[in-house]
Design an enzyme around this catalytic site. Structure first.
Site, mmCIF file in Angstrom:
data_model
loop_
_atom_site.group_PDB
_atom_site.id
_atom_site.type_symbol
_atom_site.label_atom_id
_atom_site.label_comp_id
_atom_site.label_asym_id
_atom_site.label_seq_id
_atom_site.Cartn_x
_atom_site.Cartn_y
_atom_site.Cartn_z
ATOM 1 C CG LEU A 69 -2.127 -1.010 1.145
ATOM 2 C CD1 LEU A 69 -2.718 -1.267 2.672
ATOM 3 C CD2 LEU A 69 -2.981 -0.697 0.047
ATOM 4 C CD GLU A 112 2.121 -10.927 13.317
ATOM 5 O OE1 GLU A 112 0.843 -10.333 13.447
ATOM 6 O OE2 GLU A 112 2.363 -11.497 14.164
#
Ligand code: FAD
Ligand code: SF4
Lengths: 773, 326
Positions: A659, A734
């Site tokens: 993004l 993560e």
């Protein structure tokens, strides 16, 4: 399936936009949860137990209560009662508490630094001082420190991670396959307790605006989850409780659920009839919001003579609290990464006098990848094969654990591009053979992967006729860029410039978004934002086709498209008008869209995900959904002194749509640094006799400093994954740390020829391993 | 933290007198060590006497030696060109300490009096003989990885944490100490600190009201050719696991004088005269360094988790000596 976002010409999505809230942060205007100055605000400070096990015989609060400015000294004897506590199984489930015990509900001490009193005073200083004056008489007992303790009893929990994961899994005949394998590797991997240590400690400001109205300014990764827990514990309807988190100074999992200090502050505010603010101290951060448990993993890898895996057997032993069966599910990634025809995993836990551990960045994937990725490196070394080549030989063209096809997977590209950026071809195949003066130089790599968890959330978009918009979701920005990326998505979806869009989050009065955890936030919230904006267009299209003055009058809604804020006929794009004109003419000041974005299996097959068992939700779709990546590390090991410095780093990640190139890079380097910390220096040390930490502050618990980290290279492989959500975003919080410790340890092995499996790799362990000289 | 009063002294005598009148008084210079200790309730002082208005300043480099006022900040001394040139080991030890922010605040005098980083000492929930005499020493069979292998006792094995002191003790530094009577005395730094023995809470020779006013380092060839090497768990902003301060005077291929001291291994800054003696008269070769360094740890009494320091101390000395010759 839902509509899919597509790139807008000249759009903002993907661009390295600087943080929209950056200026507010660096000028101190951004208000973190402990910075709301309420009228009549008081300060709460927790007094904790010095012992790890025993009973409170008596508490004398007179001296504390007498101190200047003290308003109340609260203990288990006088704290207002709760409707529900997590102290029994049903209560734990209903309250969603991560720990099956709430301090200050009785006289028993189960872990060191357990809260025993809460002092409320007019200033922080008064409360802090008075807390030291609470006199508690204990009858101490000998505690159990961890699963190594001779008195500790290991047991099979059947399910781990609070019942969310199966403890046992088996595929094929792993034991027989291992026994008959040409190559049999067995190794034990260990690591100590790690603490999240976000920059901003946990904090709560509780304000009872009326006896039935509670507002809580909380440092949490999920306002809704906190609201649910508070509703259950106070017995109030959820809508009477408002939780606000406008900015968060990091969480890494420790702010994923509601921990005791939050409800204690709420109770204290009730007791004193004034708002109470409580911020945990840095030492208290080690014993208040969970940790990654100390653990030992045995990894057995069987392979054929040409390096094809035949069997993987993983067992884990770890420490848990007196009440809960928490263990990170390490085995999932072991099962997932390679094409192994057989697999087995099991867990053993031992209860000790510690608080309950919890999710910490890549829970399970981080330590699990350390085990499997070092073992793969061992296999490569054993066969004299390049570490990338051994991984390619075992490349999983589908998910062997579930039998599903991947929704998308760019791991091969990650290996290739990473190797190129890193200069992997210069690596001497022989370990311990590259030197620079008194330094042994090593190169290592590891694979990374992280699941796309099933999740969903809602957003609202309100477009104004004058051409600006407010977009909202009750999400959290952990400091990672949620404000920014959602503004980008909304701007592109509405065809507005960035400055015309305001994105609001962090409030239970906004549409419900999921917890920012498990890497789900970017994908879920961006999808719901995009769909909410589509909803705005659908409403406007409907308004246009019934507006006699509109060029689109009487068109069929499905024949109308919108681009850059202009509604037009698909077949005859010249026919149309900008939304502003339509709205002004119709005296529509603003129009609101609302939508639910789904992420993971629920997006691909909402019905299947809805009916799936909690432990199987992620697999309910037709595809196995994961991000993949590869980390490359160069280390320089001082051959005399054993110090390790990371001298080069490359991460290449395939995680769907990216993004924002800049915030995404920051996420990856942040996660890699987190992993380097766990590999080389982080460690919370528990005294074996007192079961109490001996280094619970940032002088004793070392996280990497700038000097430990080289310039880092990060790249993303472009991926278009239509199965995961409307934005095609997989999430990167993560995966950034998965495999990192292994990449470091593999580089150390390549540098020294010594395989070190006990983290962190501090100079003493390295030096004592007997380095070549 | 307890309630306390605060006073700013205008002269050394006034400061000393104020402190002498209150047995729980403490001087405050940079406060970087003291305030931490008070906040954690490790020390409770009823009165803080602020020294910062005193003129205990100056970094004077003379032919006979270096004189540093006790209130000079670590960063100013560490970056002083004279110190960098003539006493590199002091500069390097200072700049390898703490962080830039702390060094800007912390005084030289305060550095000498910082207290151990032993985790049990730093947490009042634990017993600790140094903090509460007679309460016990859980470090003996507990978390002792960072603690001392030399100079310890059954009562205490806490490491002296200062880097600066390791450099200073190697260079025969003397402290100037003044008291309330206006008397001034000079004490050799290597005599200043007390081994823990049965009384680990008594750490040095200061009497109530004594103020360290200056640090005096004699000039020497081995001071000019000196070096500080610090081995730690991360690249910066960590205390030493092991450190070595070394100085050599080499003429015509022979070591004329040598200075070697260790940090991170002793209960006090640990000078190793046996190593120095073994070096003098020898050629500065790695082999000779190694043989001499072995003498540093003859009396080492490691515990379960700090055994590595026996080897690491020797290697650190050797490496420091090699680097000073480089
Ligand atoms: C996070 C952290 C990391 C650190 N890392 C290192 C490191 O790596 N290496 C290292 O060597 N040090 C390190 N330090 C310690 C630091 O160097 C000391 O805190 C500092 O030097 C103390 O100086 P100060 O002026 O602030 O002393 P203060 O805190 O003001 O005083 C310390 C003690 O000295 C007494 N005192 C001060 N001046 C005098 C004087 N002139 N005469 C008599 N008594 C006096 C005070 O009464 C007090 O007992 C670290 C400290 C911190 C907080
Ligand atoms: S080593 Fe010294 S400071 Fe540490 S616990 Fe023992 S007595 Fe206390």
């Amino acid at each position: 399936m839902e509509p899919q976002f597509s790139d807008q010409p000249g759009g903002f999505v993907g661009k390295p936009l600087v943080r929209v809230e950056g200026r507010e942060k660096v000028t101190g205007k951004a208000k973190y949860s402990a910075e709301f100055a309420l009228p009549g605000l008081t300060y709460g400070v927790i007094a904790t137990s010095p012992i790890a096990k025993g009973k409170i015989q008596s508490i004398d609060t007179t001296a504390a209560a007498r101190e200047l400015g003290v308003i109340a000294v609260l203990t288990h004897q006088n704290l207002p009662k709760l409707a529900k506590t997590p102290n029994d199984a049903a209560g734990k489930k209903d309250t969603g508490a991560p720990m099956g015990f709430l301090p200050l509900t009785g006289d028993e001490i189960f872990y060191a630094a357990q809260p025993v009193a809460l002092v409320v005073a007019d200033t922080l200083e008064h409360a802090t001082h008075a807390a030291t004056l609470v006199k508690v008489n204990y009858a101490p007992q000998k505690p159990i420190a961890d699963f190594h303790d001779p008195k500790a009893e290991l047991f099979d929990p059947e399910k781990v991670q609070d019942g969310k994961q199966k403890g046992h899994t088996k595929r094929g005949e792993p034991q027989a396959a291992f026994a008959s394998s040409a190559i049999q590797l067995t190794a034990t991997y260990t690591h100590p307790v790690y603490n999240h240590n976000p920059m901003e400690p946990g904090s709560t400001t509780a304000h009872w605006e009326a006896p039935d109205r509670l507002t809580v300014y909380e440092s949490t990764q999920g306002v809704t989850r906190t609201q649910s827990s508070l509703a259950a514990m106070t017995g109030m309807p959820r809508e009477q409780i408002r939780v606000i988190t406008k900015y968060l100074g990091g969480g890494f999992g420790c702010k994923g659920a509601m921990w005791p200090h939050t409800i204690l502050t709420v109770q204290a505010a009730k007791a004193v009839g004034r708002p109470v603010k409580l911020m945990l101290t840095r030492p208290q951060m080690f014993t208040s919001m969970g940790h990654r448990e100390d653990q030992s993993q045995v990894m057995k890898l069987g392979a054929s003579a040409d390096g094809k895996i035949t069997s993987l057997i993983h067992t884990k032993q770890s420490t848990t609290s007196p009440w809960d069966n928490y263990a990170e599910p390490n085995s999932k990634i072991v099962d997932l990464l390679y094409a192994s025809p057989s697999f087995e995993s099991s867990y053993e836990l031992a209860r000790a006098n510690v608080m309950t551990s919890t999710f910490m960045r890549a829970p399970g994937e981080a330590p699990g990848s350390f085990a499997i990725e070092c073992s793969m490196d061992d296999l490569a070394a054993r066969l004299g094969v390049d570490p990338i080549e051994i991984r390619l030989r075992n490349y999983a063209d589908h998910d062997y654990g579930t039998g599903q096809q991947w929704s998308s997977k760019s791991l091969k590209q990650c290996y290739a591009r990473g190797a190129e950026l890193f200069g992997w071809s210069k690596r001497n195949p022989k370990a311990g053979a590259t030197r620079d003066g008194r330094y042994l130089v090593g190169m290592g790599m590891a694979s990374a992967s992280y699941p796309v968890h099933n999740s969903q959330g809602t957003a609202r978009a309100r477009l104004y006729a004058d051409g600006h918009a407010v977009v909202q979701a009750g999400a959290t920005d952990l400091g990672t860029g949620t404000y920014t990326v959602m503004t980008q998505v909304a701007a592109d979806s509405l065809g507005l410039p960035i400055e015309k869009v305001r994105f609001e989050l962090g409030d239970t009065q906004l549409p419900t978004a999921p917890n920012s955890g498990g890497s789900v936030a970017a994908g879920t919230v961006s999808s719901s934002v995009y769909l909410a904006c589509q909803d705005v267009w659908q409403k406007l299209i409907k308004a246009a086709v019934i507006d006699k003055k509109s060029p689109l009058y009487r068109a069929k809604p499905e024949d109308v498209a919108v681009e850059k804020g202009r509604l037009f006929l698909k077949k005859d794009p010249k026919k149309g008008e900008p939304f502003g004109e339509l709205m002004k003419r119709g005296e529509i000041t603003d129009i609101e869209g609302m939508a639910q974005g789904k992420y993971g299996s629920g997006y691909e097959d909402a019905a299947a995900a809805k009916n799936a068992d909690a432990t199987e939700k992620d697999q309910a779709g037709h595809h196995s959904m994961h991000s993949f990546g590869a980390h490359f590390c160069e280390v320089r090991v001082d051959m005399d002194l054993g110090t390790i410095r990371v001298s080069k780093w490359v991460s290449v990640i395939g995680a769907g749509r990216i993004l924002n190139a800049q915030t995404a890079r920051s996420q990856i380097i942040g996660g890699a640094i987190f992993g380097i910390g766990s590999a080389l220096m982080e460690e919370t040390i528990r005294d074996p006799h007192y079961s109490r930490y001996t280094n619970a502050d940032l002088a004793g618990y070392h996280v990497p400093v700038n000097a430990d980290i080289p310039n880092m290279t990060v790249e993303f492989v472009e991926e278009h994954d239509p199965y995961i959500n409307a934005m095609g975003v997989k999430g990167i919080g993560e995966i950034a740390m998965v495999g990192v410790a292994a990449a470091v340890a593999n580089a150390v092995f390549h540098a020294t020829g010594k395989r070190l499996r006990d983290l962190p790799l501090t100079p003493d362990k390295v030096m004592m391993a007997g380095l070549p000289s | 933290m307890n309630n306390f009063s605060y006073t700013q002294a205008a002269s050394t005598k006034e400061a000393a007198t104020a402190a002498q009148g209150d047995k729980n008084a403490a001087f405050i210079s940079g406060g970087t060590s003291l305030i931490d200790l008070m906040k954690s309730n490790i020390e409770q002082h009823s009165l803080l006497v602020d020294l910062n208005k005193l003129s205990l300043l100056g970094i004077e480099n003379a032919a006979t030696g270096l004189r540093i006022g006790a209130l000079e900040r670590m960063s100013d001394v560490g970056e002083n060109p004279q110190v960098v040139q003539n006493y590199p080991v002091i500069s390097q030890a200072l700049l390898a300490s703490a962080s830039p922010q702390l060094r800007n605040m912390a005084s030289m005098g305060g550095n000498l009096l910082q207290r151990t980083r032993c985790g049990y000492f730093r947490d009042t929930a634990f017993p600790c003989n140094k903090r509460v005499p007679g309460s016990g020493c859980p470090a003996q069979d507990g978390d002792n990885r960072t603690l001392a292998i030399l100079g310890g006792s059954e009562s205490c094995i806490a490491t002296h944490a200062s880097d600066l002191c390791v450099a200073l003790v190697a260079l025969d530094t003397k402290l100037t100490i003044e008291n309330a009577k206006g008397q001034s005395r000079s004490v050799l730094l290597s005599d200043f600190y007390k081994l823990p023995g049965k009384t680990p809470h008594l750490e040095n020779q200061l009497q109530p009201g004594d103020i360290i006013t200056a640090i005096n380092v004699p000039a020497a060839a081995h001071a000019r050719k000196s070096h500080y090497l610090k081995v730690r768990d991360r690249a910066s902003y960590a205390y030493a696991l092991v450190s070595a301060a070394v100085g050599l005077d080499v003429q015509g291929g022979t070591i004329r004088s040598a200075r070697v001291a260790l940090g991170g291994v002793g209960t006090v800054p640990w000078r190793v005269p046996a190593v120095e003696k073994a070096l003098v008269g020898k050629a500065p070769t790695e082999e000779n360094f190694r043989a001499a360094a072995a003498l540093a740890v003859r009396d080492a009494a490691p515990k379960e988790h700090n055994k590595f320091k026996v080897e690491l101390a020797q290697r650190t000395i050797v490496r420091a000596l090699l680097e000073v010759m480089a």
